[in-house]
Design an enzyme around this catalytic site. Structure first.
Site, short mmCIF file in Angstrom:
data_model
loop_
_atom_site.label_atom_id
_atom_site.label_comp_id
_atom_site.label_asym_id
_atom_site.label_seq_id
_atom_site.Cartn_x
_atom_site.Cartn_y
_atom_site.Cartn_z
N GLU A 218 0.81 -1.22 0.00
CA GLU A 218 0.00 0.00 0.00
C GLU A 218 0.85 1.27 0.00
O GLU A 218 0.35 2.36 0.27
CB GLU A 218 -0.96 -0.03 1.19
CG GLU A 218 -1.92 -1.21 1.11
CD GLU A 218 -2.85 -1.33 2.30
OE1 GLU A 218 -2.82 -0.43 3.17
OE2 GLU A 218 -3.61 -2.30 2.35
N LYS A 356 -15.95 -1.11 2.65
CA LYS A 356 -15.18 -1.77 1.58
C LYS A 356 -16.18 -2.47 0.67
O LYS A 356 -16.80 -3.47 1.05
CB LYS A 356 -14.21 -2.79 2.18
CG LYS A 356 -13.14 -2.16 3.05
CD LYS A 356 -12.20 -3.21 3.63
CE LYS A 356 -11.07 -2.55 4.42
NZ LYS A 356 -10.17 -3.54 5.02
#
Length: 446
Positions: A218, A356
């Site tokens: 990430e 999400k």
């Protein structure tokens, strides 16, 4: 004029970790609308099913040809001829009729795959926005019943130090984030974040050597840090050195399910070492005390997944102890699932939802989960996954739903910056109608 779906084609593409994922092209008379879905590394056991091929001869079993086939042969024939503005009708058809699989928490998508259903759901959204001649964020706001005259730009939660399942160091907690709440706009918040990120890189290089500045999935750094205090001290130093003390706060994603022992109900903070240090094996109560101490010592405003996904009791204890001042985010606990959100509300287990879209598997259900959380005065953090694509859907989603906060990685790696750059464009296009969440990121305009 009805804008009907005339063609749907799915393909296998690669995500940011080099694993296959699903991409869909959906065609109407207005053009081709594309969407690609992400996937997570540390996934909750209650998430909707991400369908993989498990054929070890292709992509080490991670291929998605089954999901592609389900789209092209099962879903597409049923959707062709439908109006692309019927988002809820299309999502319900895919989830309830074409798939129809259920578990105790609701629709599980275990037949067609959440990755297949979500790719179509996102593409339909884009087509619907075009049919309504509005931007995607305005269309999503309409779908959610939000006013479209005033939009909220989120505070970015930038993941800059990695541990847990995302890194090869000994650090048990998965993510340490910087949160620029003191900025006057999203554009400035991103600048604060980028400057702290580069300052942190210099600090890490100085203390741990150049190898320690390699980035993870990430975009965060994974130096050979041993514990949370060491990571937090580094962040405090970087924030101060960059000149943003008081303006940039800290958030953590512990991902505690990754190091929970369900047999003896303990948490192993040294789980990545073969012969672990037994003094670092903690009970839930000891972990509660650890978090309370960290919050007293550091400017922490949010803690995600502090306990295992079934440890409702300790979630509730921590929320009761520090929930007024600190956001307690239930990721693996909630998995963007309205049924589990309802249970968490009953137990006062947490006070924020990480939204999400691939955990639940359709845009309609994701919006429902967000609205339920906001109705009960929870914070909502729209979030990426560790396996991302160049798709920027969640940037429009966070503005539309006015959640005030987004987590989509460090200001590094193009699949992360794609989302931040889209938010810069949205803020620019909104002009004076753009409101930056800032210090109020936990409770935004609903």
């Amino acid at each position: 004029m009805a804008h009907v779906i005339t063609r749907i084609n799915a393909r296998e593409i690669l995500d940011s970790r080099g694993n296959p994922t699903v991409e869909v092209d959906l065609e109407t008379n207005l053009g081709i609308f594309r969407a690609a879905v992400p996937s997570g590394a540390s996934t909750g056991i209650y998430e909707a099913l991400e369908l993989r091929d498990n054929d070890k001869s292709r992509y080490l079993g991670k291929g998605v040809q089954k999901a592609i086939k389900n789209i092209n042969e099962i879903i597409a024939p049923k959707l062709i001829g439908m109006n692309c503005t019927e988002q809820k009708k299309i999502d319900n058809l895919m989830v309830e009729e074409l798939d129809g699989s259920k578990n105790e928490w609701g629709w599980s998508k275990s037949k067609l795959g959440a990755n297949a259903i979500l790719a179509i759901s996102m593409a339909v959204c884009r087509a619907g926005a075009a049919a309504n001649k509005v931007s995607l964020y305005k269309y999503l706001a309409q779908l959610a019943g939000k006013k479209s005259d005033q939009m909220v730009l989120p505070v970015p939660c930038l993941n800059v130090i990695n541990g847990g399942s995302h890194a090869g160091n000994k650090l048990s907690f998965q993510e340490f984030m910087i949160v620029p709440v003191g900025a006057p706009s999203f554009k400035e918040a991103l600048r604060y974040g980028a400057e702290v990120y580069h300052t942190l890189k210099s600090e890490i290089k100085k203390k741990y050597g150049i190898d320690a500045t390699n980035v993870g999935d990430e975009g965060g750094f994974a130096p050979n840090i041993l514990n949370a205090n060491e990571a937090l001290d580094l962040l405090v130093t970087a924030i101060k050195s960059a000149g943003y003390e008081g303006k940039v706060k800290i958030a953590m994603d512990v991902a505690a399910s990754e190091f929970y022992n369900s047999e003896n109900k303990t948490y192993d903070l040294d789980f990545k070492t073969p012969n672990n240090d037994k003094s670092l094996v903690k009970t839930g109560a000891q972990l509660v005390d650890l978090y309370i101490d960290l919050v007293k010592k550091y400017p922490i405003v949010s803690i995600e997944d502090p306990f295992d996904q079934d440890d409702w009791e300790n979630y509730a204890k921590l929320t009761a102890a520090i929930g007024k001042d600190v956001q307690i985010v239930g990721d693996d606990l909630l998995v963007t699932n309205p049924t589990r959100i309802t249970k968490a509300l009953e137990k006062n287990a947490c006070n924020a939802l990480p939204l999400k879209v691939n955990q639940i598997g359709s845009i309609t259900e994701a919006i429902e989960a967000c609205l339920l959380s906001q109705k009960n005065n929870w914070g909502v953090m729209v979030s990426h996954r560790s396996g991302e694509t160049e798709d920027v859907f969640i940037a429009d989603l966070v503005v539309a739903l006015r959640t005030g906060q987004i987590k989509t990685g460090a200001p590094c790696r193009s699949e992360r910056n794609a989302k931040y750059n889209q938010l810069l464009r949205i803020e620019e296009s909104l002009g004076n109608n753009a409101v930056f969440a800032g210090e109020k990121f936990r409770l935004q305009l609903n």
